[in-house]
Write a protein that holds these residues in place. Structure first.
Motif, short mmCIF file in Angstrom:
data_model
loop_
_atom_site.label_atom_id
_atom_site.label_comp_id
_atom_site.label_asym_id
_atom_site.label_seq_id
_atom_site.Cartn_x
_atom_site.Cartn_y
_atom_site.Cartn_z
N GLU A 95 0.87 -1.19 0.00
CA GLU A 95 0.00 0.00 0.00
C GLU A 95 0.90 1.23 0.00
OE1 GLU A 95 -1.01 0.75 4.67
OE2 GLU A 95 -2.11 -0.88 3.69
N ILE A 96 0.30 2.36 -0.29
CA ILE A 96 1.08 3.60 -0.34
C ILE A 96 1.63 3.90 1.06
CG2 ILE A 96 -0.72 5.30 0.13
CD1 ILE A 96 1.64 5.65 -2.78
N PRO A 97 2.92 4.22 1.17
CA PRO A 97 3.48 4.52 2.49
C PRO A 97 2.84 5.75 3.12
CG PRO A 97 5.22 4.23 0.84
CD PRO A 97 3.91 4.27 0.11
N LYS A 98 2.84 5.77 4.43
CA LYS A 98 2.30 6.90 5.19
C LYS A 98 3.46 7.84 5.55
CE LYS A 98 -1.80 4.83 5.84
NZ LYS A 98 -1.92 4.02 4.67
N PHE A 99 3.21 9.12 5.39
CA PHE A 99 4.20 10.13 5.72
C PHE A 99 3.61 11.10 6.74
CE2 PHE A 99 5.02 8.80 1.34
CZ PHE A 99 6.34 8.38 1.45
N LYS A 100 4.45 11.71 7.54
CA LYS A 100 3.97 12.62 8.57
C LYS A 100 3.50 13.95 8.01
CE LYS A 100 6.72 10.66 12.25
NZ LYS A 100 7.76 10.80 13.22
N LYS A 101 4.17 14.47 6.98
CA LYS A 101 3.87 15.82 6.52
C LYS A 101 3.09 15.88 5.22
CE LYS A 101 7.65 17.90 8.97
NZ LYS A 101 8.48 19.05 9.08
N ILE A 102 2.76 14.71 4.66
CA ILE A 102 2.02 14.71 3.41
C ILE A 102 1.04 13.54 3.43
CG2 ILE A 102 3.74 13.36 2.17
CD1 ILE A 102 3.05 15.00 -0.33
N ILE A 103 -0.15 13.78 2.91
CA ILE A 103 -1.16 12.73 2.85
C ILE A 103 -1.36 12.36 1.37
CG2 ILE A 103 -3.57 12.16 3.25
CD1 ILE A 103 -3.50 14.19 5.59
N LEU A 104 -1.18 11.08 1.08
CA LEU A 104 -1.35 10.59 -0.27
C LEU A 104 -2.57 9.67 -0.32
CD1 LEU A 104 2.37 9.71 -1.03
CD2 LEU A 104 1.11 11.74 -1.76
N MET A 105 -3.35 9.77 -1.36
CA MET A 105 -4.53 8.93 -1.50
C MET A 105 -4.10 7.48 -1.75
SD MET A 105 -6.97 11.40 -3.79
CE MET A 105 -8.14 10.09 -4.02
N LEU A 108 -3.43 6.07 -5.23
CA LEU A 108 -2.17 6.36 -5.92
C LEU A 108 -1.34 5.10 -6.10
CD1 LEU A 108 -0.19 8.42 -7.12
CD2 LEU A 108 0.67 8.80 -4.80
N PHE A 109 -1.41 4.18 -5.13
CA PHE A 109 -0.66 2.93 -5.20
C PHE A 109 -1.04 2.14 -6.45
CE2 PHE A 109 0.03 -1.54 -4.17
CZ PHE A 109 1.33 -1.52 -3.69
N GLU A 110 -2.32 1.90 -6.66
CA GLU A 110 -2.78 1.16 -7.83
C GLU A 110 -2.47 1.92 -9.12
OE1 GLU A 110 -4.88 1.66 -5.16
OE2 GLU A 110 -4.85 -0.36 -4.35
N TRP A 111 -2.58 3.24 -9.08
CA TRP A 111 -2.30 4.06 -10.24
C TRP A 111 -0.84 3.90 -10.66
CZ3 TRP A 111 0.81 8.16 -11.62
CH2 TRP A 111 0.46 8.84 -12.80
N ILE A 112 0.07 3.93 -9.69
CA ILE A 112 1.51 3.79 -9.99
C ILE A 112 1.78 2.43 -10.63
CG2 ILE A 112 3.79 3.50 -8.93
CD1 ILE A 112 2.93 5.71 -6.92
N ILE A 113 1.21 1.38 -10.08
CA ILE A 113 1.44 0.04 -10.63
C ILE A 113 0.84 -0.08 -12.03
CG2 ILE A 113 0.86 -2.41 -10.38
CD1 ILE A 113 1.29 -2.06 -7.36
N SER A 114 -0.36 0.43 -12.22
CA SER A 114 -1.02 0.28 -13.53
C SER A 114 -0.40 1.15 -14.61
CB SER A 114 -2.51 0.60 -13.40
OG SER A 114 -2.71 1.96 -13.12
N ARG A 115 0.28 2.21 -14.23
CA ARG A 115 0.87 3.13 -15.21
C ARG A 115 2.38 2.93 -15.39
NH1 ARG A 115 -3.93 4.02 -14.77
NH2 ARG A 115 -5.08 5.82 -15.45
N CYS A 116 2.90 1.83 -14.91
CA CYS A 116 4.35 1.65 -15.02
C CYS A 116 4.77 1.49 -16.47
CB CYS A 116 4.80 0.44 -14.20
SG CYS A 116 4.50 -1.15 -14.96
N HIS A 117 6.02 1.76 -16.71
CA HIS A 117 6.60 1.50 -18.02
C HIS A 117 7.91 0.76 -17.81
CE1 HIS A 117 8.59 5.27 -16.85
NE2 HIS A 117 9.56 4.92 -17.66
N TYR A 118 8.51 0.32 -18.87
CA TYR A 118 9.71 -0.51 -18.75
C TYR A 118 10.93 0.26 -19.24
CZ TYR A 118 6.36 -4.09 -17.78
OH TYR A 118 5.35 -4.80 -17.19
N THR A 119 12.01 0.07 -18.53
CA THR A 119 13.26 0.71 -18.91
C THR A 119 14.37 -0.33 -18.93
OG1 THR A 119 14.71 2.60 -18.43
CG2 THR A 119 13.93 1.35 -16.54
#
Length: 129
Positions: A95-105, A108-119
């Motif tokens: 799951e998306i990591p939790k940060f003290k000073k920023i809140i992420l939805m 975003l975790f699923e979005w990052i995985i689904s939008r990956c590309h290859y290098t």
């Protein structure tokens, strides 16, 4: 003093199924062989498959190394130990990591995985955001 083993990351990543993980550290920072104590951040939707694949590769290729797995909330550390020293840590996030000073939805975790590309990574390719 004996030197520590160096893990061949290109060979490791070529054995993994790229459909269920994304390496968060980009290829410009990821090297084929990392310095002792390095970590690799990975997002995955298939934690057990990824843990199994990495563990099996390390155990079969480097039988003198030890693997330690620490389960945390939303994250797993897979530590590769050589001569009682941390050689490499895989920070595997489910799951998306939790940060003290920023809140992420969490979406975003699923979005990052689904939008990956290859290098390119050596002679193979790796999935990155």
């Amino acid at each position: 003093m004996d030197s520590l083993v160096s893990i061949d990351l290109e060979a490791l990543f070529s054995k993994l199924n790229p459909c269920y993980y994304v390496i968060i550290r980009g290829s410009d920072k990821l090297q084929h062989r990392l310095i002792t104590g390095s970590d690799i951040d990975i997002f995955t939707i298939e934690k057990h498959k990824l843990l199994h694949a990495i563990s099996n590769y390390i155990i079969n290729k480097y039988p003198n190394l030890t693997i330690e797995v620490v389960n945390l909330v939303g994250q797993v550390h897979l530590d590769v130990i050589d001569k009682q020293k941390l050689l490499l840590r895989f920070d595997i996030y489910t799951e998306i990591p939790k940060f003290k000073k920023i809140i992420l939805m969490s979406s975003l975790f699923e979005w990052i995985i689904s939008r990956c590309h290859y290098t390119k990574f050596g002679s193979s390719e790796i999935p990155i955001p």
